[in-house]
Design a protein around this motif. Sequence first.
Motif, PDB file in Angstrom:
ATOM      1  N   SER A  96      25.471  21.665 -22.191  1.00  0.00           N
ATOM      2  CA  SER A  96      24.242  20.772 -22.072  1.00  0.00           C
ATOM      3  C   SER A  96      24.536  19.355 -21.469  1.00  0.00           C
ATOM      4  CB  SER A  96      23.666  20.639 -23.410  1.00  0.00           C
ATOM      5  OG  SER A  96      23.092  21.928 -23.670  1.00  0.00           O
ATOM      6  N   GLY A 110      22.436  14.314 -29.345  1.00  0.00           N
ATOM      7  CA  GLY A 110      21.561  15.276 -29.990  1.00  0.00           C
ATOM      8  C   GLY A 110      22.391  15.909 -30.968  1.00  0.00           C
ATOM      9  N   LYS A 143      18.794  14.740 -35.336  1.00  0.00           N
ATOM     10  CA  LYS A 143      17.747  13.676 -34.816  1.00  0.00           C
ATOM     11  C   LYS A 143      18.473  12.306 -34.940  1.00  0.00           C
ATOM     12  CE  LYS A 143      13.267  12.103 -35.203  1.00  0.00           C
ATOM     13  NZ  LYS A 143      11.784  12.454 -34.931  1.00  0.00           N
ATOM     14  N   VAL A 202      18.986  14.945 -26.346  1.00  0.00           N
ATOM     15  CA  VAL A 202      19.183  16.345 -26.317  1.00  0.00           C
ATOM     16  C   VAL A 202      18.741  17.220 -27.596  1.00  0.00           C
ATOM     17  CG1 VAL A 202      20.578  18.102 -25.337  1.00  0.00           C
ATOM     18  CG2 VAL A 202      20.901  15.675 -24.665  1.00  0.00           C
ATOM     19  N   PHE A 203      17.748  17.980 -27.472  1.00  0.00           N
ATOM     20  CA  PHE A 203      17.600  18.868 -28.585  1.00  0.00           C
ATOM     21  C   PHE A 203      17.694  20.188 -28.024  1.00  0.00           C
ATOM     22  CE2 PHE A 203      13.239  20.772 -30.374  1.00  0.00           C
ATOM     23  CZ  PHE A 203      13.962  21.207 -31.629  1.00  0.00           C
ATOM     24  N   MET A 225      19.819  24.276 -28.778  1.00  0.00           N
ATOM     25  CA  MET A 225      20.176  25.196 -29.763  1.00  0.00           C
ATOM     26  C   MET A 225      20.862  26.415 -28.995  1.00  0.00           C
ATOM     27  SD  MET A 225      16.440  26.440 -30.442  1.00  0.00           S
ATOM     28  CE  MET A 225      15.823  24.506 -30.313  1.00  0.00           C
ATOM     29  N   GLU A 274      20.903  29.422 -29.605  1.00  0.00           N
ATOM     30  CA  GLU A 274      20.207  30.640 -29.101  1.00  0.00           C
ATOM     31  C   GLU A 274      19.599  30.396 -27.617  1.00  0.00           C
ATOM     32  OE1 GLU A 274      20.388  29.186 -31.873  1.00  0.00           O
ATOM     33  OE2 GLU A 274      20.603  30.798 -33.571  1.00  0.00           O
ATOM     34  N   THR A 301      12.736  29.215 -34.071  1.00  0.00           N
ATOM     35  CA  THR A 301      13.780  28.106 -34.056  1.00  0.00           C
ATOM     36  C   THR A 301      13.840  27.879 -35.594  1.00  0.00           C
ATOM     37  OG1 THR A 301      12.401  26.282 -33.818  1.00  0.00           O
ATOM     38  CG2 THR A 301      13.066  27.560 -31.858  1.00  0.00           C
ATOM     39  N   HIS A 316      18.673  24.898 -44.201  1.00  0.00           N
ATOM     40  CA  HIS A 316      19.921  24.668 -43.944  1.00  0.00           C
ATOM     41  C   HIS A 316      20.130  23.111 -43.946  1.00  0.00           C
ATOM     42  CE1 HIS A 316      18.786  24.694 -39.440  1.00  0.00           C
ATOM     43  NE2 HIS A 316      19.312  23.426 -39.521  1.00  0.00           N
ATOM     44  N   LYS A 369      25.630  22.623 -38.793  1.00  0.00           N
ATOM     45  CA  LYS A 369      24.712  23.120 -39.695  1.00  0.00           C
ATOM     46  C   LYS A 369      25.218  24.049 -40.741  1.00  0.00           C
ATOM     47  CE  LYS A 369      22.491  21.889 -36.002  1.00  0.00           C
ATOM     48  NZ  LYS A 369      23.261  21.508 -34.927  1.00  0.00           N
TER      49      LYS A 369
HETATM   50  C1  J2J Z   1      16.709  16.905 -34.117  1.00  0.00           C
HETATM   51  N1  J2J Z   1      17.369  18.210 -34.172  1.00  0.00           N
HETATM   52  C2  J2J Z   1      18.066  18.612 -33.531  1.00  0.00           C
HETATM   53  C3  J2J Z   1      17.911  16.914 -31.927  1.00  0.00           C
HETATM   54  C4  J2J Z   1      19.521  19.984 -32.299  1.00  0.00           C
HETATM   55  C5  J2J Z   1      22.300  20.959 -27.029  1.00  0.00           C
HETATM   56  C6  J2J Z   1      21.971  20.129 -28.243  1.00  0.00           C
HETATM   57  C7  J2J Z   1      22.389  20.309 -29.283  1.00  0.00           C
HETATM   58  C8  J2J Z   1      22.677  21.920 -29.611  1.00  0.00           C
HETATM   59  C9  J2J Z   1      22.713  22.155 -31.013  1.00  0.00           C
HETATM   60  C10 J2J Z   1      22.724  22.671 -28.497  1.00  0.00           C
HETATM   61  C11 J2J Z   1      18.600  18.087 -32.242  1.00  0.00           C
HETATM   62  N2  J2J Z   1      17.314  16.187 -33.039  1.00  0.00           N
HETATM   63  N3  J2J Z   1      18.020  16.190 -30.664  1.00  0.00           N
HETATM   64  O1  J2J Z   1      23.149  23.777 -29.015  1.00  0.00           O
HETATM   65  O2  J2J Z   1      22.927  23.094 -26.273  1.00  0.00           O
HETATM   66  C12 J2J Z   1      19.103  20.872 -34.654  1.00  0.00           C
HETATM   67  C13 J2J Z   1      17.696  21.711 -34.553  1.00  0.00           C
HETATM   68  C14 J2J Z   1      18.156  22.937 -33.723  1.00  0.00           C
HETATM   69  C15 J2J Z   1      19.657  23.201 -34.413  1.00  0.00           C
HETATM   70  C16 J2J Z   1      20.624  23.959 -33.205  1.00  0.00           C
HETATM   71  C17 J2J Z   1      22.585  22.170 -27.410  1.00  0.00           C
HETATM   72  N4  J2J Z   1      19.281  18.958 -31.730  1.00  0.00           N
HETATM   73  N5  J2J Z   1      19.065  19.993 -33.549  1.00  0.00           N
HETATM   74  O3  J2J Z   1      22.623  21.414 -31.995  1.00  0.00           O
HETATM   75  O4  J2J Z   1      22.855  25.754 -32.490  1.00  0.00           O
HETATM   76  O5  J2J Z   1      17.434  22.151 -35.950  1.00  0.00           O
HETATM   77  O6  J2J Z   1      22.784  23.609 -31.502  1.00  0.00           O
HETATM   78  O7  J2J Z   1      17.408  24.119 -34.133  1.00  0.00           O
HETATM   79  O8  J2J Z   1      24.211  23.706 -33.205  1.00  0.00           O
HETATM   80  O9  J2J Z   1      20.010  21.793 -34.367  1.00  0.00           O
HETATM   81  O10 J2J Z   1      21.703  23.865 -33.586  1.00  0.00           O
HETATM   82  P1  J2J Z   1      22.850  24.323 -32.615  1.00  0.00           P
END
Ligand code: J2J
Length: 541
Positions: free
Chosen positions: A242, A308, A311, A331-332, A334, A336, A413, A434, A441
């Motif tokens: 990302s 990211g 939060k 960046v938010f 996952m 998946e 999600t 979680h 996580k």
């Molecule tokens: C709040 N919660 C967030 C954010 C992830 C890029 C950036 C992050 C991940 C990642 C990723 C958040 N604010 N900015 O894979 O490609 C929490 C949410 C989400 C979970 C996913 C990527 N950014 N989160 O963190 O698979 O709850 O991926 O569903 O480790 O992290 O976690 P993960």
Amino acid sequence: MIPLKQAWPAEFAARYRAAGYWRGETFTSFLRERAAAMPERIAVVGGDQRWSFAELEARAERIARGLLALGLKPGDRVVVQLPNIAEFLSAVFGLFRARLVPVYALPAHRIVEIAHFARTAQARGYIVAAGHEGFDYRTLAAEARREVPALDHVVVVGDGGDFPSLDTLPPGDEVKLPADADPSEVAFLQISGGSTGLSKLIPRTHDDYIYSFRASAEICRLGPSSVYLAALPVAHNFPMSSPGVFGALYAGSRVVLAPSPSPEVAFPLIARESVTITGLVPPLALLWLQAAPGTAHDLSSLDVLQVGGAKFLTESARRVKPVLGCTLQQVFGMAEGLVNYTRLDDDEETIVSTQGRPISPDDEVLILDDAGSPVPEGEAGNLLTRGPYTIRAYHNNDGANARAFTPDGFYRTGDVVKRTPEGYLVVQGRANDHINRAGEKISAEEIEDHLLGHANVFDAAVVSLPDEFLGERSCAFVIAQGERPKAAALKAWMRTRGLADFKVPDQIVFVDAFETTAVGKVSRKELRASLRRRFLEQAEG
Ligand code: J2J
């Protein structure tokens, strides 16, 4: 062996191809193209290694031959547990070249996690570094081989001891390397954040993943003059994709691997390598904001700081531009699939107060109430998503698939979000139990199960508590039986369980009983919520 699958219904696949998202590229084909187009350009900097695109490709090919000569067969799965070193990239591109399937583990993982990944993926290989941050991974590899005998081939980066080392693999001159993968095939298995119980394996295809990091690189305006610093552990989906190391290499940018994300290590690298972009989790961003004003290192090359994984609070986000002099990108994402970004030219208010909008025009986003109906625009609800790089199923896990996906293929999600009129998402919290500890996580259920293994633990409930630095910390409420152990002793015992260290509860609170209702026991979910609520009320009162 259970086949690896990730398939979108035919009409979706056709649409994603027609739209130009899936272009039929593979990891091997894009590296080959870059190595042909810009052979001498430096692609990877890590430790004392500096490799051009041509050298990265040549090393990958040597490793591919060596691994096949050892006895691995195309299609075999190989757990990769490497820190941020250049060999991470030569090893995984080598695996892709040999049509072997990486399973990405984090350096923090220990025997419990590694054995789980190896068993679930039916892995035959395991690539580790000899050591990192004082830990000897060869010992872990020996333990993993005892627990999972099918794990035939351990390969070590550095001094292998009893195991073969990556540098001295057989040359494999006689090996016939396989043809390129079909781009719709599963390229690797990523690890889920593990919202309930043990981590699930996420099969990602060449088509879908390459789309996600190619489009991410465009959003981040990466090009041949960009330098991406991988500060977070590179096996994590964020620094991997990302746009991460793969997006950077795709764009012809340079990747610099930092052995640690601390300002002491990262700042001199930024100055030396003229780094233009990097990504951090919020607690590290706070640390950088604290350290930057006093540093002697020149950070002026940094154009973009991505934050990211958890939060990033608006008030902290506001400080990035004035303190670091660069653009913040939230960046938010996952593992998946779905990834949201604030765009580099968004107004400052959007950048500091939202977690961005999806990569793709074809990312479908639903925000639903608990009954499954759309919430009124602007209100908070459960985020579901479907799209050209969001999986339709986990690997071999019918139970999780039934819970995590709707019949029409939307991924639940577990996040609770609001959407602004402009289509930006603001993360409010989450629906499942979680703990998001500085971006790592942790499944409450998994930790409770471990605690229950202690002779003096009658019952345990694990919850997240707000933490000024980590964002969230883990707290275990424990009912003792027999002699009540000391909290420190219980934590020390958890450390002997062979779990990643970040899963050891930060805090342990002993209680006499858990509440039950007149009808019987309350659900674990309600129980955790009420323990947490009462604890926080008491702390305030
Ligand atoms: C709040 N919660 C967030 C954010 C992830 C890029 C950036 C992050 C991940 C990642 C990723 C958040 N604010 N900015 O894979 O490609 C929490 C949410 C989400 C979970 C996913 C990527 N950014 N989160 O963190 O698979 O709850 O991926 O569903 O480790 O992290 O976690 P993960």
